[in-house]
Design a protein around this motif. Structure first.
Motif, PDB file in Angstrom:
ATOM      1  N   ARG A  58       0.801  46.617  11.741  1.00  0.00           N
ATOM      2  CA  ARG A  58       2.086  46.706  11.058  1.00  0.00           C
ATOM      3  C   ARG A  58       3.219  46.742  12.077  1.00  0.00           C
ATOM      4  O   ARG A  58       3.144  47.516  13.048  1.00  0.00           O
ATOM      5  CB  ARG A  58       2.141  47.970  10.204  1.00  0.00           C
ATOM      6  N   SER A 119       9.606  57.059  10.222  1.00  0.00           N
ATOM      7  CA  SER A 119       8.905  57.828   9.188  1.00  0.00           C
ATOM      8  C   SER A 119       7.973  56.948   8.364  1.00  0.00           C
ATOM      9  O   SER A 119       6.852  57.339   8.043  1.00  0.00           O
ATOM     10  CB  SER A 119       9.897  58.509   8.241  1.00  0.00           C
ATOM     11  N   VAL A 120       8.442  55.752   8.028  1.00  0.00           N
ATOM     12  CA  VAL A 120       7.575  54.829   7.278  1.00  0.00           C
ATOM     13  C   VAL A 120       6.379  54.446   8.153  1.00  0.00           C
ATOM     14  O   VAL A 120       5.235  54.388   7.683  1.00  0.00           O
ATOM     15  CB  VAL A 120       8.362  53.589   6.811  1.00  0.00           C
ATOM     16  N   GLY A 121       6.648  54.246   9.427  1.00  0.00           N
ATOM     17  CA  GLY A 121       5.564  53.957  10.371  1.00  0.00           C
ATOM     18  C   GLY A 121       4.555  55.098  10.438  1.00  0.00           C
ATOM     19  O   GLY A 121       3.343  54.870  10.521  1.00  0.00           O
ATOM     20  N   GLY A 123       3.810  57.069   7.998  1.00  0.00           N
ATOM     21  CA  GLY A 123       3.009  56.957   6.777  1.00  0.00           C
ATOM     22  C   GLY A 123       1.928  55.896   6.904  1.00  0.00           C
ATOM     23  O   GLY A 123       0.777  56.108   6.504  1.00  0.00           O
ATOM     24  N   LEU A 124       2.294  54.756   7.475  1.00  0.00           N
ATOM     25  CA  LEU A 124       1.308  53.677   7.666  1.00  0.00           C
ATOM     26  C   LEU A 124       0.205  54.114   8.634  1.00  0.00           C
ATOM     27  O   LEU A 124      -0.984  53.863   8.402  1.00  0.00           O
ATOM     28  CB  LEU A 124       2.010  52.424   8.213  1.00  0.00           C
ATOM     29  N   ALA A 127      -2.050  56.586   6.943  1.00  0.00           N
ATOM     30  CA  ALA A 127      -2.937  55.907   5.987  1.00  0.00           C
ATOM     31  C   ALA A 127      -4.103  55.251   6.718  1.00  0.00           C
ATOM     32  O   ALA A 127      -5.242  55.295   6.253  1.00  0.00           O
ATOM     33  CB  ALA A 127      -2.149  54.872   5.182  1.00  0.00           C
ATOM     34  N   TYR A 135      -6.068  49.309  12.318  1.00  0.00           N
ATOM     35  CA  TYR A 135      -4.785  48.633  12.574  1.00  0.00           C
ATOM     36  C   TYR A 135      -3.796  49.600  13.226  1.00  0.00           C
ATOM     37  O   TYR A 135      -3.897  50.818  13.068  1.00  0.00           O
ATOM     38  CB  TYR A 135      -4.208  48.000  11.303  1.00  0.00           C
TER      39      TYR A 135
ATOM     40  N   VAL B  18      -2.370  60.733  -2.980  1.00  0.00           N
ATOM     41  CA  VAL B  18      -2.014  61.611  -1.859  1.00  0.00           C
ATOM     42  C   VAL B  18      -0.910  62.549  -2.325  1.00  0.00           C
ATOM     43  O   VAL B  18       0.056  62.114  -2.962  1.00  0.00           O
ATOM     44  CB  VAL B  18      -1.527  60.804  -0.629  1.00  0.00           C
ATOM     45  N   ALA B  55       6.602  56.540   1.622  1.00  0.00           N
ATOM     46  CA  ALA B  55       6.774  55.086   1.478  1.00  0.00           C
ATOM     47  C   ALA B  55       5.754  54.348   2.341  1.00  0.00           C
ATOM     48  O   ALA B  55       5.135  53.375   1.890  1.00  0.00           O
ATOM     49  CB  ALA B  55       8.198  54.683   1.856  1.00  0.00           C
ATOM     50  N   GLY B  56       5.559  54.811   3.565  1.00  0.00           N
ATOM     51  CA  GLY B  56       4.584  54.168   4.456  1.00  0.00           C
ATOM     52  C   GLY B  56       3.178  54.257   3.902  1.00  0.00           C
ATOM     53  O   GLY B  56       2.423  53.273   3.905  1.00  0.00           O
ATOM     54  N   LEU B  57       2.820  55.423   3.391  1.00  0.00           N
ATOM     55  CA  LEU B  57       1.487  55.606   2.789  1.00  0.00           C
ATOM     56  C   LEU B  57       1.315  54.672   1.591  1.00  0.00           C
ATOM     57  O   LEU B  57       0.262  54.048   1.414  1.00  0.00           O
ATOM     58  CB  LEU B  57       1.311  57.062   2.343  1.00  0.00           C
ATOM     59  N   LEU B  59       2.915  51.862   1.074  1.00  0.00           N
ATOM     60  CA  LEU B  59       2.813  50.477   1.562  1.00  0.00           C
ATOM     61  C   LEU B  59       1.370  50.151   1.937  1.00  0.00           C
ATOM     62  O   LEU B  59       0.930  49.008   1.843  1.00  0.00           O
ATOM     63  CB  LEU B  59       3.706  50.278   2.794  1.00  0.00           C
ATOM     64  N   ALA B  60       0.649  51.177   2.370  1.00  0.00           N
ATOM     65  CA  ALA B  60      -0.741  50.980   2.768  1.00  0.00           C
ATOM     66  C   ALA B  60      -1.706  51.177   1.587  1.00  0.00           C
ATOM     67  O   ALA B  60      -2.916  51.248   1.782  1.00  0.00           O
ATOM     68  CB  ALA B  60      -1.092  51.938   3.903  1.00  0.00           C
ATOM     69  N   LYS B  62      -1.575  53.694  -0.926  1.00  0.00           N
ATOM     70  CA  LYS B  62      -1.739  55.026  -1.517  1.00  0.00           C
ATOM     71  C   LYS B  62      -0.787  55.201  -2.700  1.00  0.00           C
ATOM     72  O   LYS B  62       0.256  54.545  -2.782  1.00  0.00           O
ATOM     73  CB  LYS B  62      -1.440  56.122  -0.479  1.00  0.00           C
TER      74      LYS B  62
END
Lengths: 271, 316
Positions: A58, A119-121, A123-124, A127, A135, B18, B55-57, B59-60, B62
């Motif tokens: 990502r 912050s979005v990063g 979350g990714l 996950a 990834y 989550v 938001a990131g979770l 996007l993946a 969740k």
């Protein structure tokens, strides 16, 4: 294509796009052109024909104002045709000045308000850990953006959670919106701040392709720690009259300036 | 309501669910954490990062619940909700506890009196304010299992009554006001949202003692507003009153009014909104005390409704 050649093409596209769109931030794109080129040429595991591939790395551009650079690199990597770049900032186009994801393959996240991307990063990256996927998440940020408190929330969180699959790259061109960083809100000792927050820190020359490639090729850079790469860069890099000038955070090159800029870029070495 | 939310979460959580808290929920999270330790995150006292991360979770892949006290989970990370969650149309539910004046004595910082207005103004966002424990459970279950995209879920605190019967649970439909009491007389319809439902039922009973029949509808769904149903109720009933523990600016009553734009045959002079004034409530007190001060207690509502009714009658 080499990363050096790709960087040159990104610069040429960016100058033409900001000229045609009469838009700002060409200096901000030029300072990350080499970083984008190395990422998309040599580092990121992405599939242009399958932009939603689940296991892709990502990439987030948190400094959304440099969106023209990402559009350019995505077009060069055939996520979409380069001709579409002409619509940048034109009426009715999806290609907004600040990067947008809607209808644009390869863009993970729309940004434009600073302090969101990391912050979005996080979350990714979180996950990926939850799902045991390998990834990686790369977030390109600006130095001025580090004024935003939300980033420091994310920085605290990601070291606590040992997100070694998260890599922040800071475009440290040392000029922010209206004045130098050191005269606005100084960031030094910059690396020490990240170290004390539990991050692994590398400092690179953000225009040295080999240096960037070498640093980015071994992610995670440090097991159990998120990494930040502080890339020393030059705002407006590659065009002599734009380099280190705050003016080119805003000005769109027109007429003689545009001709001169493109002429200078044509002479850049690609070997 | 808070406990019902957690019960639904514990009973229906999926592998992709989550739950993130902004460091709140002492004593109510234990069961979820025990059951789903890998699906629980405490973001710390950092709501901007909490929502960006959500938001990131999402996007993946969740489906994320981001939880805190109402203003902390809405106003503080508002831009993350708008740009990161809503613009990307992600599966993130912003859960607030203490909607309205539930934390009345804690002061202005904890009075959530503009949240509905602000959340419903955001594109792609659905807004639910369950009226009792049953609706809180049912809506949470639906969010987990059926609903996609951004959601704002406004909960009360704890100790709300259970109004629905076992039978009526099955008839709850999201996106439609639920008729809890249907009177044969078409004199008055009380449309309640969120934790005002118990008050609405009490108002209806008190009016009945005074010989006035009324119906009670629970509008747990504020967005999308059921325009057709609202217009129908205005045509059907002589008086329509809305009850909300929220500012009169932009909240439930505003949403009801917006749905009347362009409708014909509607008499707005018989519309009686009960809401909070758009002002800071610096004199504190418990929820019931403050409701009474601002005209939202059953007693005050009954008094006003009787006044309106007698004035109209006298004019005629």
């Amino acid at each position: 294509m080499t990363a050096l050649e790709l960087a040159k093409r990104i610069r040429i596209h960016a100058v033409k796009m900001t000229a045609h769109g009469k838009s700002s931030h060409v200096g901000s794109v030029l300072s990350i052109a080499d970083i984008l080129a190395v990422l998309y040429n040599d580092i990121l595991r992405v599939k242009p024909a399958q932009p939603d591939w689940k296991d892709r790395d990502r990439f987030i551009l948190s400094k959304g104002h440099a969106g023209a650079g990402v559009y350019a690199v995505l077009a060069e990597k055939e996520f979409f045709p380069t001709e579409i770049l002409n619509t940048h900032c034109q009426n009715g186009s999806s290609f907004s000045g600040h990067i947008s994801h809607l209808g644009i393959p390869g863009v993970e996240l729309s940004t434009g308000s600073l302090g969101h991307g990391l912050s979005v990063g996080v979350g990714l990256a979180l996950a990926a850990k939850m799902d045991k996927k390998d990834y990686r998440t790369f977030v390109v940020m600006s130095d001025g953006e580090c004024d935003e408190g939300s980033n420091w929330e994310a920085i605290l969180f990601s070291s606590h959670h040992k997100l070694d699959n998260l890599i922040a790259i800071i475009d440290y061109n040392k000029i922010q919106s209206i004045a130098p960083v050191k005269d606005t809100i100084g960031l030094e000792p910059f690396a020490d701040k990240f170290i004390s927050f539990g991050w692994n820190v590398s400092t690179v020359d953000g225009h040295n392709i080999d240096d960037l490639k070498h640093t980015l090729s071994a992610v995670p850079l440090c097991k159990n720690k998120p990494s930040v790469i502080i890339a020393n860069t030059i705002k407006g890099k590659g065009i002599s009259f734009m380099e280190n000038k705050v003016l080119w955070h805003y000005r769109s090159p027109q007429g003689e300036e545009l001709e001169r800029a493109l002429k200078e870029l044509e002479t850049l070495h690609t070997k | 309501m808070r406990n019902s939310f957690f019960r639904a979460l514990e009973e229906h959580a999926q592998p992709e669910t989550v739950f993130i808290t902004g460091d709140l929920g002492f004593g109510v999270l234990d069961n979820f954490i025990k059951k789903f330790p890998a699906q629980f995150i405490n973001a710390g006292v950092a709501e901007q990062n909490m929502v960006g991360m959500a938001a990131g979770l999402a996007l993946a892949g969740k489906k994320v619940f981001a939880y805190s006290i109402a203003n902390f989970t809405t106003l503080r990370p508002l831009e993350q909700i708008r740009n990161d969650v809503a613009y990307h149309n992600l599966n993130v539910t912003i859960v607030s506890v203490g909607g309205g004046l539930a934390y009345g004595s804690l002061g202005v910082s904890h009075h959530a009196t503009e949240d509905i207005a602000i959340m419903r103004a955001i594109p792609n966002m659905k807004v639910f304010a369950p009226g009792d424990t049953v609706e809180a459970y049912h809506i949470t279950k639906k969010i987990i299992t059926e609903i996609s995209g951004p959601v704002y879920l406004r909960l009360g605190r704890a100790g709300e009554a259970t109004i629905h019967s076992e039978e009526s649970i099955k008839k709850i439909i999201l996106g439609k006001g639920f008729p809890l009491i249907e009177s044969s007389s078409k004199e008055l319809a009380l449309l309640s949202t969120g934790g005002m439902l118990e008050t609405a039922v009490n108002v209806s009973a008190m009016l009945k003692e005074k010989g006035i029949e009324s119906s009670v509808y629970s509008f747990h769904t504020i967005k999308p507003m059921n325009v057709e149903q609202v217009r129908g109720l205005f045509k059907e009933y002589k008086y329509v009153a809305t009850l909300e523990e929220h500012s009169g600016t932009g909240g439930f009553s505003s949403a009801v009014l917006e749905s009347l734009v362009g409708a014909t045959g509607i008499r707005l002079e018989n519309f009686i909104p009960f809401s909070l004034p758009s002002q800071f409530i610096s004199k504190v007190g418990d929820q019931n005390y403050l409701r009474d001060v601002y005209g939202l207690s059953a007693q005050k509502i009954v008094e006003k409704l009787q006044n309106v009714q007698s004035k109209v009658k006298n004019n005629i």
